[in-house]
Design an enzyme around this catalytic site. Structure first.
Site, PDB file in Angstrom:
ATOM      1  N   ILE A   1      -5.477  22.405  32.110  1.00 55.46           N
ATOM      2  CA  ILE A   1      -5.586  21.112  31.418  1.00 55.46           C
ATOM      3  C   ILE A   1      -6.932  20.992  30.701  1.00 55.46           C
ATOM      4  O   ILE A   1      -7.029  20.396  29.621  1.00 55.46           O
ATOM      5  CB  ILE A   1      -5.329  19.926  32.389  1.00 55.46           C
ATOM      6  CG1 ILE A   1      -5.105  18.634  31.618  1.00 55.46           C
ATOM      7  CG2 ILE A   1      -6.463  19.745  33.391  1.00 55.46           C
ATOM      8  CD1 ILE A   1      -3.816  18.600  30.842  1.00 55.46           C
TER       9      ILE A   1
ATOM     10  N   SER B   1     -17.098  25.667  37.590  1.00 48.08           N
ATOM     11  CA  SER B   1     -15.810  26.229  37.974  1.00 48.08           C
ATOM     12  C   SER B   1     -16.067  27.446  38.847  1.00 48.08           C
ATOM     13  O   SER B   1     -16.999  28.211  38.598  1.00 48.08           O
ATOM     14  CB  SER B   1     -15.030  26.630  36.726  1.00 48.08           C
ATOM     15  OG  SER B   1     -13.818  27.250  37.104  1.00 48.08           O
ATOM     16  N   ARG B   2     -15.229  27.600  39.876  1.00 42.58           N
ATOM     17  CA  ARG B   2     -15.412  28.740  40.763  1.00 42.58           C
ATOM     18  C   ARG B   2     -15.137  30.050  40.043  1.00 42.58           C
ATOM     19  O   ARG B   2     -15.817  31.032  40.237  1.00 42.58           O
ATOM     20  CB  ARG B   2     -14.478  28.616  41.970  1.00 42.58           C
ATOM     21  CG  ARG B   2     -15.252  28.533  43.271  1.00 42.58           C
ATOM     22  CD  ARG B   2     -14.318  28.449  44.427  1.00 42.58           C
ATOM     23  NE  ARG B   2     -12.996  27.952  43.998  1.00 42.58           N
ATOM     24  CZ  ARG B   2     -12.000  27.695  44.846  1.00 42.58           C
ATOM     25  NH1 ARG B   2     -12.176  27.870  46.118  1.00 42.58           N
ATOM     26  NH2 ARG B   2     -10.843  27.248  44.407  1.00 42.58           N
TER      27      ARG B   2
ATOM     28  N   LYS C   1      -5.821  12.479  35.812  1.00 41.64           N
ATOM     29  CA  LYS C   1      -4.812  11.872  36.675  1.00 41.64           C
ATOM     30  C   LYS C   1      -4.256  12.936  37.604  1.00 41.64           C
ATOM     31  O   LYS C   1      -4.193  14.095  37.190  1.00 41.64           O
ATOM     32  CB  LYS C   1      -3.710  11.220  35.847  1.00 41.64           C
ATOM     33  CG  LYS C   1      -2.893  12.194  34.989  1.00 41.64           C
ATOM     34  CD  LYS C   1      -1.658  12.690  35.671  1.00 41.64           C
ATOM     35  CE  LYS C   1      -1.116  13.924  35.057  1.00 41.64           C
ATOM     36  NZ  LYS C   1       0.056  14.516  35.637  1.00 41.64           N
TER      37      LYS C   1
ATOM     38  N   ASP D   1       3.753  14.661  39.979  1.00 43.99           N
ATOM     39  CA  ASP D   1       2.621  14.998  39.106  1.00 43.99           C
ATOM     40  C   ASP D   1       2.971  14.690  37.644  1.00 43.99           C
ATOM     41  O   ASP D   1       2.232  13.965  36.981  1.00 43.99           O
ATOM     42  CB  ASP D   1       2.174  16.449  39.306  1.00 43.99           C
ATOM     43  CG  ASP D   1       0.993  16.787  38.416  1.00 43.99           C
ATOM     44  OD1 ASP D   1      -0.124  16.344  38.741  1.00 43.99           O
ATOM     45  OD2 ASP D   1       1.187  17.451  37.380  1.00 43.99           O
TER      46      ASP D   1
END
Lengths: 309, 309
Positions: free
Chosen positions: A15, A37-38, A91, A169
Site C-alpha cells: 500500500i 521498514s524491517r 485503515k 479488511d
C-alpha cells in the site's frame, strides 16, 4: 504554516508503494525525508529498521504516516506521538477500537494531529452521494463488496491473523463509505461469518444492519469472487435509486450517470492530513472499525472449506 | 419531582425476580405498576405479553426497566423511548455497541433518560477503590473472574447464542469495575478465547490489556470453575496492593481490610436511575461492551471440549 512538512513513512509494503509514496511525492505540502521498514528501503531518503530508530535519528521529521499492518500500529503511533509528531494511520486505525481511543488521548495530550484515515471516503463519488442522500427518505440499502483475495492480498499473511480482519479488511472500506453517506446512524442486527477451517478470520460475511427508522441495510462481503471486482453500494429512496460503484469511482442517480471527476483518493487523504496539521486538529472516527467489532461480537460463525493461497 | 415514578418492568426472568423486583419494591421513588413478559407474571400489577402492549395500555407508565436478554433489548428500548418513557437497561446494554449509540440518540431526541446500568459498579468497594487508585502509580493488574456456569446460568440458553456473550456475560462485570477504578484508559493487546466445540460463545477467555503507560493488565474469565466463585481484582501499586474481592463486596488495601458497608448494588442502581430522571440526564457508557467486542475482534479462538448443561 507555509513551509513543507517533513514526513517519514513506516511500513514500506504494497500500500505504501502503490499509493502513499506517489501521493506524498506529488503533494506540495509534504517532503518525504525518511522511511522505516524491517525489510524494504525507499530510494533517496534515509532508511531505518523501525520507527523508534527513525524518530531518534531524524529530529526534523514533523509527521509520520503509518502503513504497516494494524497489529503493530499502536506501538509505532504511541512512539511517534510521544515524540511530538503528527500521525496519519492507514485503515484500519488499530487492531482494537479501544487502542484508537488511547491514541486519540495521547494526541490531545501532546498537541499533535492524529488522522485515522479512511481512503475510500475520498473516492470521487462519496461526497456527491452524501449530499444527494442528506434529505432523502431511504427505503433500503444493498451493499456488495466482493473481490478475489488472491489478486488483492497476495502473500499478506497478516490479514488472516487475529487483528487482521479477514474479508473485513476490504469490507471496512464499504463501511467507511456507508457511515459517511447514509444520513442516519445504523447498527448491526445480525451477521453470518464464513470462516475457512484452517483460518482465523472470515473469508465472507453477510451483515444485516438497521437504523432507528427500521431501514433494512444489507451488506455482503466476499473474498471468493471471480476476476471482476464488485464494490458497490445501492441506496433505494422514494426519489430514486443511487448507485455508487467501482469502490466510489462511479456514481449513478436514477438512470443518470453523475460526472464526479477522476479518482484521487490518496492525494486527497494527504490534503486532509495537511489541513489537519495546519489547523492543529485531529480526525479520529472509529465508526467503521466499530461495526467490524460488532460483527465479530454478534456474528454467527460457520466453518467453510480450507483456504490455501 | 416529588411524586413517585410509575415504572414497568420487561423480561421477568431470574435477574428481575432476584434483584429488580425487590429493589423497586424497596425504593421510595418508584412504584411498579406493570410487567411485560411472554411467560411470567408479576403479582399485584397489570401484566402484558410484551412491551408494546404494555406501553399502549398503560399511559401512566413513566419509566421502563428492561431485564430481558440483550438480543431483544433494542426493539424494546426503541419502543419505550419512542413513547417518551425513561429507560434503564440491564447489562450488557445491547447486542452490539452501535445499537446502544442509536438508543442514546433516540433518548436525546425524545428528551428521555437512558441509563445503561452496570450493577457491579455499584458494589460497595468500587468507589473506595477508585478514590484510592486515583493518584497511585500502578505497576500491574490481575483480574480473575471465575465461576461455575451451571450454578449461575441454569437453563439460560441465550448466553450461548450470538449476542449472548458467553463467559463475557459475567466477565463484563469485571470490565465494568476495571473501567471505573483504573485511572487510565486501557485497551486490549491480545486475547485467547476458549470455545466449546458445540457452542458459539467462549466458556473461558484470557485477556491481555495495557494502557498508554504500558501497564500490564491481565484478566482471566472462566466458567469451568469449582463451586466457590472467584471474582477478584488485584491492583499492584508502588504504595501497596489493592484487592477487591467477592465481586466488589470485599476491599483490602495492603494488609488492611477496609470497612465499605453492606452490599446494595440494585437499590443503588435505582437510586441512580431516579437521580438521572430527576435531572433530565442520561448515563450511557459502552466501554465494558466495547472491550468485549474488541476481544471477539482480536482474540484467538481455540476449540475446547463440548459443553452440555
Amino acid at each position: 504554516m507555509t513551509e513543507q512538512v517533513a514526513i517519514g513513512i513506516a511500513g514500506v509494503g504494497k500500500i505504501a508503494r502503490d499509493q502513499h509514496l506517489p501521493a506524498i511525492a506529488g503533494h506540495p505540502g509534504f517532503k518525504l525525508i525518511a522511511g522505516a521498514s524491517r525489510n524494504a528501503r525507499i530510494d533517496g531518503v534515509h532508511n531505518y529498521q523501525n520507527v523508534e530508530d527513525m524518530l531518534k535519528a531524524e529530529p526534523l521529521v514533523q509527521a509520520v504516516s503509518l502503513c504497516a499492518p494494524p497489529q503493530v500500529r499502536f506501538a509505532q503511533a504511541r512512539a511517534a506521538l510521544a515524540a511530538g509528531k503528527h500521525v496519519m494511520l492507514e485503515k484500519p486505525p488499530g487492531a482494537s477500537v479501544t487502542e484508537v481511543d488511547v491514541l486519540a488521548g495521547l494526541a490531545r495530550q501532546n498537541q499533535c494531529t492524529l488522522f485515522a484515515s479512511w481512503h475510500s471516503r475520498h473516492a470521487p463519488g462519496v461526497e456527491a452521494a452524501r449530499a444527494w442522500l442528506a434529505e432523502k427518505a431511504i427505503t433500503a440499502v444493498n451493499v456488495q463488496w466482493k473481490e478475489d483475495v488472491r489478486r488483492w492480498h497476495p502473500g499478506q499473511d497478516w490479514i488472516w491473523q487475529p487483528g487482521g480482519l479477514g474479508v473485513f479488511d476490504p469490507g471496512i472500506n464499504a463501511l467507511s463509505i456507508m457511515t459517511r453517506i447514509l444520513p442516519h446512524t445504523f447498527f448491526l442486527k445480525s451477521a453470518e461469518l464464513f470462516v475457512p477451517a484452517n483460518r482465523h478470520n472470515p473469508i465472507a460475511a453477510n451483515l444485516d444492519f438497521s437504523d432507528a427508522l427500521g431501514t433494512p441495510i444489507r451488506a455482503e462481503f466476499d473474498w471468493r469472487h471471480g476476476p471482476v471486482e464488485l464494490w458497490q453500494i445501492e441506496v433505494i429512496t422514494r426519489d430514486g435509486v443511487l448507485r455508487l460503484a467501482q469502490g466510489g469511482k462511479f456514481l449513478q442517480i436514477d438512470a443518470e450517470v453523475v460526472d464526479i471527476g477522476p479518482e484521487r483518493e490518496y492525494p486527497s487523504l494527504y490534503d486532509r492530513f495537511f489541513d489537519l496539521i495546519s489547523t492543529n486538529a485531529s480526525d479520529v472516527d472509529v465508526g467503521p472499525l466499530q461495526h467490524v467489532a460488532d460483527a465479530m461480537l454478534l456474528g454467527k460463525r460457520h466453518e467453510v472449506e480450507v483456504f490455501e493461497e
